[in-house]
Scaffold this motif. Structure first.
Motif, PDB file in Angstrom:
ATOM      1  N   CYS A  97       0.626  -1.794   0.245  1.00  0.00           N
ATOM      2  CA  CYS A  97       0.486   0.324   0.085  1.00  0.00           C
ATOM      3  C   CYS A  97       0.683   1.581  -0.397  1.00  0.00           C
ATOM      4  O   CYS A  97       1.444   1.690   1.533  1.00  0.00           O
ATOM      5  N   GLY A  98       1.175   1.604  -1.388  1.00  0.00           N
ATOM      6  CA  GLY A  98       2.212   2.886  -1.398  1.00  0.00           C
ATOM      7  C   GLY A  98       3.918   1.666  -1.538  1.00  0.00           C
ATOM      8  O   GLY A  98       4.051   0.978  -0.505  1.00  0.00           O
ATOM      9  N   ASP A 100       6.127   3.115   1.309  1.00  0.00           N
ATOM     10  CA  ASP A 100       5.712   2.991   2.968  1.00  0.00           C
ATOM     11  C   ASP A 100       5.879   1.593   3.174  1.00  0.00           C
ATOM     12  O   ASP A 100       6.132   1.523   4.327  1.00  0.00           O
ATOM     13  N   GLU A 101       4.570   0.931   2.623  1.00  0.00           N
ATOM     14  CA  GLU A 101       4.010   0.142   3.562  1.00  0.00           C
ATOM     15  C   GLU A 101       5.213  -1.350   3.507  1.00  0.00           C
ATOM     16  O   GLU A 101       5.377  -1.895   4.431  1.00  0.00           O
ATOM     17  N   THR A 228       7.451   2.820  -6.901  1.00  0.00           N
ATOM     18  CA  THR A 228       5.954   2.942  -6.197  1.00  0.00           C
ATOM     19  C   THR A 228       5.520   3.044  -7.690  1.00  0.00           C
ATOM     20  O   THR A 228       6.324   4.165  -8.909  1.00  0.00           O
ATOM     21  N   SER A 230       2.957   5.565  -7.211  1.00  0.00           N
ATOM     22  CA  SER A 230       2.768   7.130  -6.171  1.00  0.00           C
ATOM     23  C   SER A 230       3.416   8.324  -7.051  1.00  0.00           C
ATOM     24  O   SER A 230       2.818   9.463  -7.764  1.00  0.00           O
ATOM     25  N   ARG A 239      -2.275   4.858  -3.345  1.00  0.00           N
ATOM     26  CA  ARG A 239      -1.625   4.129  -2.699  1.00  0.00           C
ATOM     27  C   ARG A 239      -1.144   2.382  -3.369  1.00  0.00           C
ATOM     28  O   ARG A 239      -1.231   1.243  -2.384  1.00  0.00           O
ATOM     29  N   THR A 262      -3.734  -4.445  -1.147  1.00  0.00           N
ATOM     30  CA  THR A 262      -3.724  -3.541  -1.846  1.00  0.00           C
ATOM     31  C   THR A 262      -4.833  -4.306  -2.309  1.00  0.00           C
ATOM     32  O   THR A 262      -4.989  -4.913  -3.136  1.00  0.00           O
TER      33      THR A 262
END
Ligand SMILES: Cc1ncc(COP(=O)(O)O)c(C=O)c1O
Length: 369
Positions: A97-98, A100-101, A228, A230, A239, A262
């Protein structure tokens, strides 16, 4: 309530995102008036300023009736397409989820309390937060010439070091470490330390010396490459990001990953975006041209800036950087003051659409004069 929370959580300073466009528009008096051409300009979160391409929007629209279903947990079609693109196996890939995750998964999977995580001091703030969530010890190593200092990072390694994050390009400076440096660094590092190459802005990089991290990941079982959808793919709102690493490392991350992390729409959109190579080339070209425009305007204003390999520029405004950012905000233009990143005299501006950049330059001139 704080007494009930885990002690390590209390040290965390929550992440402060760029101000949402809707919030600025609300504060400045209601919804944007498209007929008068007024709308807020967000140059604060390093997003792609263009909407996703029509092929991606069509794929999303066509998928909407199936939203009653849970997503494909492992993202078979998307990991399949990524495996083909990078010539790896699907077992080498994890979706998040991005990106980041995936960073968080690395920390949750490998970090024991009190183990150390090293990253650049003036860098992406999530590295510190995800370390603290696990009760680990953040070790922030100062940049050298606004760039990750891999020699100093190697020196900072102790018996307790477990993870190293390298933002490449670095946010907020836009600088990169090159292939030769990275390979030397990896050779000198103990193999029981996980090294994460956070390459959220890789597609914007122009330098020929940019690390071939896919090769590095294939040669080193302890390395992870993060990318990513994003940024250049314009899908920040959905995300979705991915990591590539050795299958055993990926399998460990998958033990910790929550099911359906996701969404199906994010997977479908990301898959469609992989086909948009011409569109992406156009985005890269516009970013390049607009970066030159902004450099030249900063030069005319006598402002120092850090040459960037990404879609944002760190520019030195001086002691009144917060005042200038506030002034811009009143004109509906959102940039980020960099105090929290250790650059109190700077703002970071995302390279926007040509019309947005012109408005930003005009407004900045008024705010600093
Ligand atoms: C260096 C860096 N890594 C990762 C991210 C997060 O990307 P994602 O949207 O994939 O979580 C950002 C976001 O701004 C970033 O600057």
């Amino acid at each position: 309530m704080e007494r009930l929370a885990r002690k390590c959580i209390l040290k965390i300073k929550p992440y402060v995102p760029g101000k949402p466009i809707e919030e600025v528009e609300r504060e400045l008096g209601g919804y944007p008036d498209v007929t008068s051409g007024w709308e807020a300009i967000k140059l604060a979160s390093n997003e792609n300023p263009f909407s996703p391409p029509s092929g991606v929007l069509k794929a999303i629209r066509e998928y909407l009736p199936k939203l009653n279903r849970y997503p494909d947990d492992h993202g078979y079609y998307l990991t399949g397409a990524l495996a083909k693109k990078y010539r790896v196996k699907q077992e080498n890939i994890i979706l998040g989820c991005g990106s980041d995750e995936i960073m968080e998964l690395v920390s949750k999977t490998f970090l024991e309390p009190d183990e150390e995580v090293i990253f650049g001091d003036q860098s992406f703030v999530m590295y510190k937060i995800i370390t603290q969530i696990m009760g680990g010890k953040p070790v922030a190593v100062p940049l050298k010439n606004y760039t990750y200092d891999l020699i100093a990072i190697r020196r900072a390694v102790t018996k307790k070091t477990k993870i190293v994050f390298i933002a490449n390009p670095n946010n907020p400076t836009g600088t990169i470490v090159c292939d030769k440096e990275v390979r030397q660094f990896i050779r000198n590092m103990p193999k029981n330390i996980i090294i994460v190459f956070d390459e959220a802005y890789a597609e914007y990089v122009e330098s020929k010396d940019y690390p071939r991290s896919l090769e590095i990941v294939q040669e080193n079982r302890n390395c992870v490459m993060l990318r990513t959808f994003s940024k250049i793919c314009s899908l920040a709102g959905l995300r979705i990001g991915y990591g590539i690493a050795n299958p055993q490392l990926i399998a460990c991350l998958n033990r910790v990953r929550l099911p359906f992390n996701t969404s199906n729409i994010a997977q479908v959109a990301a898959l469609a975006s992989l086909k948009e190579t011409k569109w992406m080339e156009r985005i890269r070209r516009i970013n390049r041209e607009e970066k030159k425009f902004l450099y030249s305007e900063f030069g005319k204003m006598g402002l120092e800036y850090i040459p960037s390999e990404a879609n944002f520029i760190l520019v030195k405004i001086g002691r009144d950087a917060p005042g200038a950012a506030q002034g811009l905000l009143k004109k509906g233009i959102i940039v980020r003051v960099m105090t929290d990143f250790g650059f109190p005299e700077y703002v970071r501006v995302t390279i926007g659409r040509p019309v947005e950049n012109k408005k930003f330059v005009k407004a900045l001139k008024q705010c600093i004069s």
